[in-house]
Scaffold this active site. Structure first.
Site, PDB file in Angstrom:
ATOM      1  N   CYS A  90      26.784  12.625 -28.323  1.00 41.11           N
ATOM      2  CA  CYS A  90      27.608  13.715 -28.855  1.00 41.11           C
ATOM      3  C   CYS A  90      27.530  14.986 -28.038  1.00 41.11           C
ATOM      4  O   CYS A  90      28.119  15.971 -28.411  1.00 41.11           O
ATOM      5  CB  CYS A  90      27.170  13.997 -30.284  1.00 41.11           C
ATOM      6  SG  CYS A  90      25.408  14.153 -30.459  1.00 41.11           S
TER       7      CYS A  90
HETATM    8  C1  LIG Z   1      22.242  10.404 -30.779  1.00 45.37           C
HETATM    9  S1  LIG Z   1      21.329   9.124 -30.047  1.00 45.37           S
HETATM   10  C2  LIG Z   1      21.270   7.930 -31.311  1.00 45.37           C
HETATM   11  C3  LIG Z   1      20.235   8.150 -32.359  1.00 45.37           C
HETATM   12  C4  LIG Z   1      20.084   6.997 -33.306  1.00 45.37           C
HETATM   13  N1  LIG Z   1      21.339   6.636 -33.920  1.00 45.37           N
HETATM   14  C5  LIG Z   1      19.050   7.251 -34.378  1.00 45.37           C
HETATM   15  O1  LIG Z   1      19.390   7.147 -35.549  1.00 45.37           O
HETATM   16  O2  LIG Z   1      17.899   7.537 -34.074  1.00 45.37           O
HETATM   17  C6  LIG Z   1      22.472   8.384 -28.953  1.00 45.37           C
HETATM   18  C7  LIG Z   1      21.907   7.209 -28.192  1.00 45.37           C
HETATM   19  O3  LIG Z   1      22.975   6.564 -27.513  1.00 45.37           O
HETATM   20  C8  LIG Z   1      22.457   6.013 -26.324  1.00 45.37           C
HETATM   21  N2  LIG Z   1      23.641   5.752 -25.467  1.00 45.37           N
HETATM   22  C9  LIG Z   1      24.485   6.642 -24.896  1.00 45.37           C
HETATM   23  N3  LIG Z   1      25.503   6.028 -24.302  1.00 45.37           N
HETATM   24  C10 LIG Z   1      25.318   4.703 -24.483  1.00 45.37           C
HETATM   25  C11 LIG Z   1      26.053   3.541 -24.112  1.00 45.37           C
HETATM   26  N4  LIG Z   1      27.180   3.646 -23.421  1.00 45.37           N
HETATM   27  N5  LIG Z   1      25.581   2.333 -24.478  1.00 45.37           N
HETATM   28  C12 LIG Z   1      24.417   2.230 -25.171  1.00 45.37           C
HETATM   29  N6  LIG Z   1      23.691   3.298 -25.566  1.00 45.37           N
HETATM   30  C13 LIG Z   1      24.130   4.515 -25.229  1.00 45.37           C
HETATM   31  C14 LIG Z   1      21.492   7.040 -25.804  1.00 45.37           C
HETATM   32  O4  LIG Z   1      20.535   6.443 -24.961  1.00 45.37           O
HETATM   33  C15 LIG Z   1      20.885   7.573 -27.123  1.00 45.37           C
HETATM   34  O5  LIG Z   1      19.670   6.920 -27.418  1.00 45.37           O
END
Ligand SMILES: C[S@@+](CC[C@H](N)C(=O)[O-])C[C@H]1O[C@@H](n2cnc3c(N)ncnc32)[C@H](O)[C@@H]1O
Length: 381
Positions: A90
């Site tokens: 985000c």
């Molecule tokens: C806001 S965090 C998510 C937090 C998680 N939902 C939680 O409840 O703890 C966003 C995550 O998306 C991962 N991410 C970003 N782009 C991605 C992609 N294209 N594919 C897989 N993971 C991705 C990042 O590594 C990060 O850990």
């Protein structure tokens, strides 16, 4: 199924609600492309199918198109899914970023949630994001809503104040809830099920969240604050000697003086108030109001995790493998800062269980059989 899963804050809330409703949780797939959060997810959910990879590589088709071979494989690995959750990255939406960032290509990852719903046809879809996601130039939220409605979902969105869910933090999040019409109990709408804020409870303060960690004996860096540099030590000393919570301009770096809206930067937290939003900068004085209320240091990882609503049984650091921890202090700070407070999905999933939208597998009707048959026909074509 948890996409962009991080360490599993969203999944943990579901696990807690499932436990309270005597239902076992089966994590068919959790995906994140970073190794460090994936390790933490695996440690805490050892039976889950946790994969380090890009979400786009599991769901690589266009919205509205037939399933790609990769998506058919994802569907065959995962099978029937009750709830699909995800917190796409985000940064591009955040109000802390400048306006051009609202056009960040990363924002399109939000739409992967809509595609995943199209492939898997879960009963429930939950998408978490920052409030500013609605300002995105690609209009990812409204496009997702339109698509989910076409797929037969009732959709609602809300700005959820986590303070009203018992989290000791001023954090608000944009939540999209979609419930398949076939799974909606009579008389309920997605908007009803998204009513999760408790307007009668008084907010928790910092003392409630971390008061008992004040003089805990550290077994690892998890309970040890980062050592501040000389400038930060001087600034913290000033705050404590003068019983101040905001650092006056003359004690800030040159570039942060004059007119500014950054009062909370270099600030000290209050025992009797909730914390500001925890970010991955919680160990650094210049990245927000992160100085401990009682001692001249910033928050420890343990304190930040507590403020994020994580219980102590959730392990960010395996303290048994001292002195070579698998993750670095920076890894853990990023993971905790990125995490979604579990009380969010705990409250939401409890509503879904109470309303009968989600049930234990044994007594759940096979509502989605037709959809699987449709997907198979799609593939055959
Ligand atoms: C806001 S965090 C998510 C937090 C998680 N939902 C939680 O409840 O703890 C966003 C995550 O998306 C991962 N991410 C970003 N782009 C991605 C992609 N294209 N594919 C897989 N993971 C991705 C990042 O590594 C990060 O850990």
């Amino acid at each position: 199924m948890d996409l962009f899963a991080g360490c599993g804050g969203l999944t943990l809330g579901i696990a807690q609600a499932a436990h309270r409703h005597d239902v076992s949780l089966d994590v068919r797939l959790a995906v994140d492309f970073e190794a460090a959060p994936t390790k933490v997810f695996k440690t805490n959910f050892p039976k889950a199918n946790v994969q380090e990879g890009a979400v786009e590589s599991y769901f690589d088709g266009d919205l509205g198109a037939s399933l790609t071979p990769q998506e058919a494989e994802t569907l065959s690995i995962v099978g029937e899914v009750g709830i699909l959750i995800g917190g796409p990255p985000c940064q591009g939406h955040s109000n802390l970023n400048n306006h051009t960032r609202r056009d960040d290509p990363k924002n399109r990852l939000y739409l992967r949630m809509a595609r995943a719903a199209e492939v898997l046809r879960p009963r429930v879809v939950v998408i978490e994001n920052v409030l500013a996601v609605v300002n995105d130039k690609q209009q990812v939220v409204s496009r997702t809503i339109v698509h989910l409605k076409k797929l037969g979902y009732d959709v609602a969105t809300s700005r959820i104040n986590l303070l009203k869910l018992g989290v000791a933090q001023t954090r608000k999040r944009h939540i999209l809830l979609a419930v398949h019409r076939d799974a909606l109990p009579f008389g309920f709408s997605a908007a009803d099920l998204l009513q999760i804020e408790d307007h009668n409870s008084s907010p928790h303060d910092l003392r409630w969240a971390i008061g008992d960690l004040f003089d805990v004996r550290p077994k690892s860096f998890f309970d040890e604050a980062a050592v501040p540099n000389a400038d930060s030590q001087r600034r913290m000393k000033y705050l404590f000697e003068n019983d101040e919570y905001n650092l006056p301009n003359e004690h800030r770096p040159e570039c942060h003086r004059g007119e500014h809206n950054y009062t909370s930067m270099y600030g000290r937290l209050w025992w009797d108030r909730p914390s500001q939003t925890i970010t991955s900068g919680f160990a650094t004085m210049g990245r927000g109001r992160f100085v401990h209320p009682g001692v001249p240091r910033c928050l420890t990882a343990h304190e930040a995790a507590r403020i994020q609503g994580f219980p102590d049984y959730f392990k960010f650091v395996d303290e048994r493998v001292k002195p070579r921890y698998e993750l670095t202090r920076t890894d853990v700070q990023i993971i905790i800062g990125n995490a979604v407070p579990p009380p969010l999905t705990e409250a939401l999933t409890s509503n879904l269980f109470d309303a009968g939208v989600l049930q234990a597998k044994d007594d759940s009707p096979q509502l989605l059989e037709d959809d699987y048959a449709a997907a198979a026909v799609d593939l055959a074509c």
